[in-house]
Design an enzyme around this catalytic site. Structure first.
Site, PDB file in Angstrom:
ATOM      1  N   GLU A  71     -31.817 -51.688  -5.694  1.00 11.88           N
ATOM      2  CA  GLU A  71     -32.631 -52.787  -6.225  1.00 11.88           C
ATOM      3  C   GLU A  71     -33.566 -53.192  -5.097  1.00 11.88           C
ATOM      4  O   GLU A  71     -33.109 -53.672  -4.056  1.00 11.88           O
ATOM      5  CB  GLU A  71     -31.709 -53.932  -6.677  1.00 11.88           C
ATOM      6  CG  GLU A  71     -32.333 -54.812  -7.724  1.00 11.88           C
ATOM      7  CD  GLU A  71     -33.369 -55.752  -7.154  1.00 11.88           C
ATOM      8  OE1 GLU A  71     -34.580 -55.521  -7.395  1.00 11.88           O
ATOM      9  OE2 GLU A  71     -32.981 -56.691  -6.454  1.00 11.88           O
TER      10      GLU A  71
ATOM     11  N   CYS B  97     -37.163 -61.218  -4.833  1.00 16.41           N
ATOM     12  CA  CYS B  97     -37.822 -59.956  -5.203  1.00 16.41           C
ATOM     13  C   CYS B  97     -38.563 -60.108  -6.524  1.00 16.41           C
ATOM     14  O   CYS B  97     -39.462 -59.331  -6.826  1.00 16.41           O
ATOM     15  CB  CYS B  97     -36.807 -58.824  -5.280  1.00 16.41           C
ATOM     16  SG  CYS B  97     -35.418 -59.204  -6.342  1.00 16.41           S
TER      17      CYS B  97
HETATM   18  O1  TXE Z   1     -34.471 -55.714   4.545  1.00 16.15           O
HETATM   19  P1  TXE Z   1     -33.566 -54.432   4.786  1.00 16.15           P
HETATM   20  P2  TXE Z   1     -34.899 -56.878   5.578  1.00 16.15           P
HETATM   21  C1  TXE Z   1     -37.808 -56.909   1.406  1.00 16.15           C
HETATM   22  C2  TXE Z   1     -38.780 -58.024   1.781  1.00 16.15           C
HETATM   23  C3  TXE Z   1     -38.494 -58.233   3.226  1.00 16.15           C
HETATM   24  C4  TXE Z   1     -38.212 -56.828   3.691  1.00 16.15           C
HETATM   25  C5  TXE Z   1     -37.408 -56.696   4.954  1.00 16.15           C
HETATM   26  O2  TXE Z   1     -40.090 -57.563   1.610  1.00 16.15           O
HETATM   27  O3  TXE Z   1     -39.584 -58.773   3.904  1.00 16.15           O
HETATM   28  O4  TXE Z   1     -37.497 -56.254   2.610  1.00 16.15           O
HETATM   29  O5  TXE Z   1     -36.196 -57.439   4.860  1.00 16.15           O
HETATM   30  C6  TXE Z   1     -29.249 -53.143   5.498  1.00 16.15           C
HETATM   31  N1  TXE Z   1     -28.949 -48.051   5.941  1.00 16.15           N
HETATM   32  N2  TXE Z   1     -36.578 -57.422   0.826  1.00 16.15           N
HETATM   33  O6  TXE Z   1     -35.265 -56.320   6.901  1.00 16.15           O
HETATM   34  O7  TXE Z   1     -33.774 -53.891   6.144  1.00 16.15           O
HETATM   35  C7  TXE Z   1     -29.407 -54.444   6.247  1.00 16.15           C
HETATM   36  O8  TXE Z   1     -28.453 -54.529   7.287  1.00 16.15           O
HETATM   37  C8  TXE Z   1     -28.199 -48.899   5.228  1.00 16.15           C
HETATM   38  C9  TXE Z   1     -36.510 -57.414  -0.609  1.00 16.15           C
HETATM   39  O9  TXE Z   1     -33.829 -57.903   5.574  1.00 16.15           O
HETATM   40  O10 TXE Z   1     -33.785 -53.545   3.621  1.00 16.15           O
HETATM   41  C10 TXE Z   1     -29.187 -55.445   5.116  1.00 16.15           C
HETATM   42  O11 TXE Z   1     -27.792 -55.576   4.870  1.00 16.15           O
HETATM   43  N3  TXE Z   1     -28.418 -50.216   5.204  1.00 16.15           N
HETATM   44  C11 TXE Z   1     -35.117 -57.558  -1.064  1.00 16.15           C
HETATM   45  C12 TXE Z   1     -29.852 -54.753   3.928  1.00 16.15           C
HETATM   46  O12 TXE Z   1     -29.894 -53.375   4.260  1.00 16.15           O
HETATM   47  C13 TXE Z   1     -29.429 -50.710   5.923  1.00 16.15           C
HETATM   48  C14 TXE Z   1     -34.254 -58.504  -0.341  1.00 16.15           C
HETATM   49  C15 TXE Z   1     -31.291 -55.222   3.631  1.00 16.15           C
HETATM   50  O13 TXE Z   1     -32.079 -55.032   4.775  1.00 16.15           O
HETATM   51  C16 TXE Z   1     -30.246 -49.874   6.714  1.00 16.15           C
HETATM   52  C17 TXE Z   1     -34.442 -58.432   1.089  1.00 16.15           C
HETATM   53  C18 TXE Z   1     -29.973 -48.487   6.697  1.00 16.15           C
HETATM   54  N4  TXE Z   1     -30.696 -47.624   7.405  1.00 16.15           N
HETATM   55  C19 TXE Z   1     -35.592 -57.930   1.602  1.00 16.15           C
HETATM   56  N5  TXE Z   1     -31.156 -50.640   7.356  1.00 16.15           N
HETATM   57  C20 TXE Z   1     -34.933 -57.675  -2.535  1.00 16.15           C
HETATM   58  N6  TXE Z   1     -34.981 -56.546  -3.229  1.00 16.15           N
HETATM   59  O14 TXE Z   1     -34.694 -58.745  -3.061  1.00 16.15           O
HETATM   60  C21 TXE Z   1     -30.923 -51.922   6.982  1.00 16.15           C
HETATM   61  N7  TXE Z   1     -29.870 -51.969   6.132  1.00 16.15           N
END
Ligand code: TXE
Length: 495
Positions: free
Chosen positions: A261, A295
């Site tokens: 998602e 989101c």
């Molecule tokens: O997201 P990440 P971030 C979008 C929003 C935001 C941007 C960055 O635009 O500005 O993403 O946010 C884990 N393998 N959304 O940096 O990095 C991480 O530890 C496995 C939209 O917070 O995607 C956390 O638990 N897992 C969104 C989770 O992934 C990994 C909500 C989310 O982090 C990983 C949040 C990897 N390689 C941000 N790297 C929505 N869909 O609502 C990181 N994580």
């Protein structure tokens, strides 16, 4: 630093630090290294201290989940239903406590945070019912004397990776769904707001969940992601599209089932015949609610020329009047931005929009409040075009631009001219226009005279790639991800 055990946090005691732990096979475990979280409303306030897990912790959690799987999937369904129901009751009874922790750690204003915890409880109650409701199929066979049975089995051990923006609701709907359909799980919450996941672990334990059915590991996805994906039978992830792609690539190697998602760049169309007041409220809530960190938030306001001036004028006044403040202050309407990285990203979007010629109608500057925090004045731009950076990538902040268009057809074309396709909305009093947009929007969710954000737990949630991938979440749709199908042919004659 003052700290009690992981059960700390009661009421509004600001200075209490939550001592988080991993939960591995029913044991709460500290780690050699730890990390801290700070309140985005007051950067001097430490909210939690958590162990920084490594791949070995994940491996142990996955092993515990695998060991607990046979017992959990075979458990009497009434008993499984009762356990989830009790978890929902406990979550509801602790909604204020959990919401307070959430507000302190993530910056969501208190009423929204308590509401989110309450939603988490409702989700557990819903999935408690799903344990019993979930049907199989019986069909006549094409062969005489035969029957066909289709049953749905748990996938197995599921890794759940969650973001910071809904730190109790998202873990709740993933965990409740996974457990309801007989899976065991390992939750890796966001390192920016892991506190609610600790309290969730506590109350699942208190509800009587057998050890190993739910496991919790803290740390960064960058370090834990590989093991979480390759060691599980399924991975359900919510976060950025970039991380989602990475997980999908990793999952291909191990053939791990995947549910993603991801981000949105959700359009809200306002047509000339819209109820102006409704349209302004829908735009205001959808764009700026929860500091724009959803989101499903409205990030592109597409307005037809006949209503444009009045709409823009009314909206800018409302945006400028929004009270930005500390998440725990009663009169706060917009809390701080959750993280320093997110604030920097928001400010970069604001600068790029100005540089590309958009008119900043209000906000966009950092604010000082009673404590040092990530405060940003909600920003609204006039005169934006679909090609501007502001209208192309997810900002995930309290920022939006108005795009002026001629008519419904141009509005639909602009709305669909973006690769992200999660949610979309239209404000109109014309049923034909609403229905045309419902059919032509490429988003997974369409809202008519309602904010693009604000979804319900009993119906499918999600969007098309690259906003989502795999089966939808929530409602009965989540069974598509959390179960595997088994088809059985039975020859009665031979029995
Ligand atoms: O997201 P990440 P971030 C979008 C929003 C935001 C941007 C960055 O635009 O500005 O993403 O946010 C884990 N393998 N959304 O940096 O990095 C991480 O530890 C496995 C939209 O917070 O995607 C956390 O638990 N897992 C969104 C989770 O992934 C990994 C909500 C989310 O982090 C990983 C949040 C990897 N390689 C941000 N790297 C929505 N869909 O609502 C990181 N994580």
């Amino acid at each position: 630093m003052r700290g009690r055990d992981y059960v700390a946090i009661r009421g509004l005691e600001d200075e209490v630090v939550l001592k988080g732990r991993h939960l591995l096979g029913g044991e709460w475990r500290a780690g050699r290294e730890s990390f801290l979280t700070r309140s985005p409303s007051d950067l001097n306030e430490i909210v939690g201290e958590y162990p920084k897990g490594g791949p070995a912790d994940v491996a142990e959690a996955l092993e515990a989940a695998r060991k607990a799987l046979p017992g959990w999937r075979a458990l009497n369904v009434q008993r499984r239903c009762d356990l989830l129901h009790r978890a929902g009751d406990l979550l509801a009874s602790r909604a204020t406590e959990i919401g307070t922790l959430l507000a302190r750690e993530e910056g969501k204003r208190l009423s929204e945070a308590v509401g989110e915890a309450t939603r988490g409880a409702q989700v557990f109650h819903y999935y408690a019912g799903e344990v019993i409701r979930h049907p199989g199929q019986f069909q006549d066979s094409l062969r005489d004397g035969h029957s066909v049975l289709v049953s749905y089995e748990p996938v197995g051990v599921i890794s759940l990776i969650t973001p910071w923006n809904f730190p109790i609701a998202i873990p709740a709907w993933k965990v409740a769904g996974a457990l309801a359909y007989g899976n065991t799980c390992v939750l890796k919450p966001s390192e920016f707001a892991p506190g609610c996941a600790v309290l969730l672990g506590q109350l699942l334990e208190e509800a009587g969940l057998p050890p190993g059915v739910f496991n919790l590991v803290h740390g960064t996805g960058r370090e834990l992601g590989d093991t979480l994906v390759s060691g599980a039978d399924g991975v359900s992830f919510t976060g950025s599209t970039a991380t989602g792609r990475l997980i999908l690539q990793q999952a291909a190697a191990s053939m791990t089932k995947v549910q993603l998602e991801l981000g949105g760049k959700n359009p809200l169309i306002v047509l000339d015949d819209a109820d102006l007041q409704v349209a302004v409220d829908v735009a205001l809530q959808g764009t700026y609610g929860q500091t724009g960190q959803r989101c499903t938030g409205s990030e592109r306001l597409i307005v037809t020329r006949g209503i444009h001036a009045e709409f823009a004028d009314l909206l800018v006044k409302k945006v400028a009047a929004l009270r930005v403040g500390h998440a725990l202050d009663a009169d706060t309407e917009i809390g701080p931005v959750a993280t320093a990285a997110q604030l920097a990203k928001n400010l970069a979007f604001i600068e790029s929009a100005k540089a590309e010629g958009a008119e900043l109608a209000t906000g966009g500057q950092q604010l000082e409040r009673r404590a040092p925090g990530h405060y940003l004045a909600p920003a609204l731009f006039f005169g934006t075009t679909p090609s501007m950076q502001l209208n192309r990538s997810e900002t995930f902040g309290p920022i939006a631009g108005i795009i002026r268009v001629q008519d419904l057809e141009e509005a639909i074309a602009v709305a669909n001219d973006c690769e992200l396709a999660l949610s979309s909305g239209i404000c109109t009093t014309n049923i034909r226009s609403a229905e045309r947009f419902r059919r032509l929007s490429k988003a997974g969710m369409v809202m008519i005279n309602a904010p693009t954000a604000g979804v319900e737990y009993h119906v499918p949630f999600g969007g098309r790639a690259p906003s989502g991938y795999g089966a939808r979440e929530q409602g009965t749709a989540s069974a598509d991800f959390f179960t595997e199908v088994k088809t059985c042919y039975l020859n009665h004659g031979a029995i």
